[in-house]
Design a protein around this motif. Structure first.
Motif, PDB file in Angstrom:
ATOM      1  N   ARG A   1     -63.377  48.781 -18.246  1.00 38.16           N
ATOM      2  CA  ARG A   1     -63.102  50.166 -17.857  1.00 38.16           C
ATOM      3  C   ARG A   1     -63.999  50.645 -16.712  1.00 38.16           C
ATOM      4  NH1 ARG A   1     -59.339  53.594 -18.905  1.00 38.16           N
ATOM      5  NH2 ARG A   1     -60.460  55.208 -20.019  1.00 38.16           N
ATOM      6  N   LEU A   2     -64.927  49.784 -16.287  1.00 42.42           N
ATOM      7  CA  LEU A   2     -65.893  50.164 -15.255  1.00 42.42           C
ATOM      8  C   LEU A   2     -65.333  49.875 -13.866  1.00 42.42           C
ATOM      9  CD1 LEU A   2     -68.923  51.148 -15.044  1.00 42.42           C
ATOM     10  CD2 LEU A   2     -69.487  48.752 -14.659  1.00 42.42           C
ATOM     11  N   GLY A   3     -65.329  50.874 -12.998  1.00 40.90           N
ATOM     12  CA  GLY A   3     -64.854  50.696 -11.631  1.00 40.90           C
ATOM     13  C   GLY A   3     -66.010  50.590 -10.656  1.00 40.90           C
ATOM     14  N   ILE A   4     -65.959  49.596  -9.773  1.00 42.79           N
ATOM     15  CA  ILE A   4     -67.041  49.387  -8.815  1.00 42.79           C
ATOM     16  C   ILE A   4     -66.475  49.208  -7.412  1.00 42.79           C
ATOM     17  CG2 ILE A   4     -68.992  47.922  -8.171  1.00 42.79           C
ATOM     18  CD1 ILE A   4     -69.326  47.154 -11.058  1.00 42.79           C
ATOM     19  N   LEU A   5     -66.992  49.990  -6.483  1.00 42.94           N
ATOM     20  CA  LEU A   5     -66.632  49.871  -5.077  1.00 42.94           C
ATOM     21  C   LEU A   5     -67.814  49.235  -4.358  1.00 42.94           C
ATOM     22  CD1 LEU A   5     -64.774  50.403  -2.666  1.00 42.94           C
ATOM     23  CD2 LEU A   5     -65.783  52.693  -2.497  1.00 42.94           C
ATOM     24  N   CYS A   6     -67.620  48.021  -3.873  1.00 47.52           N
ATOM     25  CA  CYS A   6     -68.682  47.272  -3.208  1.00 47.52           C
ATOM     26  C   CYS A   6     -68.541  47.405  -1.695  1.00 47.52           C
ATOM     27  CB  CYS A   6     -68.633  45.805  -3.601  1.00 47.52           C
ATOM     28  SG  CYS A   6     -68.779  45.495  -5.378  1.00 47.52           S
ATOM     29  N   LEU A   7     -69.559  47.933  -1.055  1.00 42.97           N
ATOM     30  CA  LEU A   7     -69.578  48.104   0.394  1.00 42.97           C
ATOM     31  C   LEU A   7     -70.807  47.397   0.958  1.00 42.97           C
ATOM     32  CD1 LEU A   7     -68.653  51.895   0.486  1.00 42.97           C
ATOM     33  CD2 LEU A   7     -67.091  49.975   0.823  1.00 42.97           C
ATOM     34  N   THR A   8     -70.922  47.367   2.265  1.00 43.56           N
ATOM     35  CA  THR A   8     -72.060  46.724   2.900  1.00 43.56           C
ATOM     36  C   THR A   8     -72.526  47.563   4.083  1.00 43.56           C
ATOM     37  OG1 THR A   8     -72.787  44.746   4.111  1.00 43.56           O
ATOM     38  CG2 THR A   8     -70.458  45.322   4.272  1.00 43.56           C
TER      39      THR A   8
ATOM     40  N   PHE B   1     -74.113  47.840  -0.915  1.00 48.03           N
ATOM     41  CA  PHE B   1     -74.291  49.156  -1.511  1.00 48.03           C
ATOM     42  C   PHE B   1     -73.109  49.380  -2.440  1.00 48.03           C
ATOM     43  CE2 PHE B   1     -73.917  53.727  -1.922  1.00 48.03           C
ATOM     44  CZ  PHE B   1     -75.235  54.121  -2.096  1.00 48.03           C
ATOM     45  N   ARG B   2     -73.375  49.839  -3.643  1.00 51.09           N
ATOM     46  CA  ARG B   2     -72.355  49.846  -4.694  1.00 51.09           C
ATOM     47  C   ARG B   2     -72.184  51.223  -5.327  1.00 51.09           C
ATOM     48  NH1 ARG B   2     -72.900  44.997  -8.904  1.00 51.09           N
ATOM     49  NH2 ARG B   2     -72.006  43.941  -7.092  1.00 51.09           N
ATOM     50  N   PHE B   3     -70.919  51.659  -5.435  1.00 50.49           N
ATOM     51  CA  PHE B   3     -70.573  52.863  -6.184  1.00 50.49           C
ATOM     52  C   PHE B   3     -70.042  52.444  -7.558  1.00 50.49           C
ATOM     53  CE2 PHE B   3     -70.270  54.464  -1.848  1.00 50.49           C
ATOM     54  CZ  PHE B   3     -70.827  55.732  -1.954  1.00 50.49           C
ATOM     55  N   ILE B   4     -70.618  53.022  -8.616  1.00 53.24           N
ATOM     56  CA  ILE B   4     -70.151  52.798  -9.980  1.00 53.24           C
ATOM     57  C   ILE B   4     -69.345  54.024 -10.407  1.00 53.24           C
ATOM     58  CG2 ILE B   4     -70.834  52.430 -12.382  1.00 53.24           C
ATOM     59  CD1 ILE B   4     -71.624  50.085 -10.740  1.00 53.24           C
ATOM     60  N   VAL B   5     -68.115  53.797 -10.870  1.00 49.63           N
ATOM     61  CA  VAL B   5     -67.247  54.906 -11.276  1.00 49.63           C
ATOM     62  C   VAL B   5     -66.830  54.704 -12.726  1.00 49.63           C
ATOM     63  CG1 VAL B   5     -65.145  56.203 -10.767  1.00 49.63           C
ATOM     64  CG2 VAL B   5     -66.404  55.097  -8.910  1.00 49.63           C
TER      65      VAL B   5
END
Length: 320
Positions: A105-112, A266-270
């Protein structure tokens, strides 16, 4: 050592690499991003490390009903919520099951923070894909709005009513530090509630409550930080339930081995956003970079999509 960034102090530039896909390019160049689940990652250790059961500690702080609500968030039925909550307080036999459900159920947007890493161009874009630069000044609030617009009617009602997310943040979380509250308001102060198209919120006919929900979602459901790279990602095990005050939370979601340090991630956890495509808006796209091996035909296709979407982004092509 690289500077450590967080959701209030973002890197000056943020990018994401994509392989070329004519269908997905249409969505990507309209502002859609994908919140991946940890089980989709190419690193089998990423976010999937051992955890310890901290249910008793969290219930002591949050109250007896907190654990049942957490199980409900994970889409368990009423009876399973009761059984799992009771079990977690008694022993650790269901910890792995609950942890697996949480990761799904964990959403992660991985950026750099780089658009010129040759390894990433090779791994993620095959040198003929694209790299999109997102506007750092808009990405957080657009992510909040995009996430709310994708929340199901049931989930929105649950958070809005049971968790009182319609209250101003000071009421919703009285223990919130004033400095955090101030920085949160500054971050999302430009949210236009007219861009929120969540059915449940529209039925409430209350713009202030919709804005308060956006503020609370930002404060309670979205977390971001740059990855910390170590020879080995120490600090394990982490706690089962996320707690911003505990340093082991960094181990759980924001530590990787030094092998991956070139990614400058850099990571966003949603929370509750696993495997969810959301639209953060085409206005969030700042620049588009093309792989050095991209054909003229594909370059024309990308340029056409950008024109069709009225993108003001600048188009660049990488050179050898």
């Amino acid at each position: 050592m690289n500077k450590k960034f967080d959701i209030f102090t973002l890197p000056p530039r943020l990018f994401k690499y994509y392989s070329y896909d004519s269908k997905l390019n249409v969505k990507r160049l309209s502002g859609e991003v994908y919140l991946a689940c940890p089980y989709d990652f190419n690193d089998p250790c990423d976010c999937q490390r051992e955890v310890i059961n901290n249910s008793t500690d969290r219930v002591a702080i949050k109250g007896n009903n907190w654990l049942k609500r957490k199980m409900k968030e994970l889409d368990y039925n009423e009876q399973d919520c009761e059984d799992l909550a009771a079990n977690l307080l008694l022993n650790d036999s269901k910890v792995k099951e609950v942890h697996k459900k949480m990761l799904e159920r964990l959403g992660i947007l991985c950026l750099t923070s780089t658009q010129s890493d040759t390894l990433m161009w090779g791994y993620y874009a095959n040198n003929d894909g694209i790299c999109i630069e997102y506007d750092v000044n808009k990405i957080v609030r657009n992510l909040v709005v995009g996430y709310i617009n994708k929340m199901s009617y049931t989930t929105t009602r649950f958070l809005y009513s049971d968790e009182k997310y319609y209250q101003i943040p000071e009421q919703r979380t009285p223990s919130l530090k004033p400095v955090i509250l101030k920085r949160a308001k500054e971050t999302i102060r430009k949210i236009d509630v007219k861009h929120i198209t969540n059915q449940f919120l529209e039925e409430q006919h209350n713009e202030l409550n919709a804005l308060n929900l956006a503020r609370n979602i930002f404060l309670k459901r979205i977390y971001a930080q740059s990855i910390i790279y170590n020879i080995s990602p120490d600090g394990s095990p982490a706690t089962l339930f996320f707690n911003r005050e505990e340093k082991t939370s960094e181990t759980k979601y924001f530590k990787k081995t030094r092998t991956w340090s070139h990614e400058k991630e850099f990571r966003f956890i949603v929370s509750l956003g696993g495997r969810l495509p959301i639209n953060i808006g085409k206005d969030c796209i700042k620049n588009v970079y093309l792989g050095c091996n991209m054909s003229n035909e594909r370059i024309a296709a990308i340029a056409y999509l950008m024109t069709k979407n009225n993108l003001t982004a600048v188009l660049y092509k990488m050179k050898r």
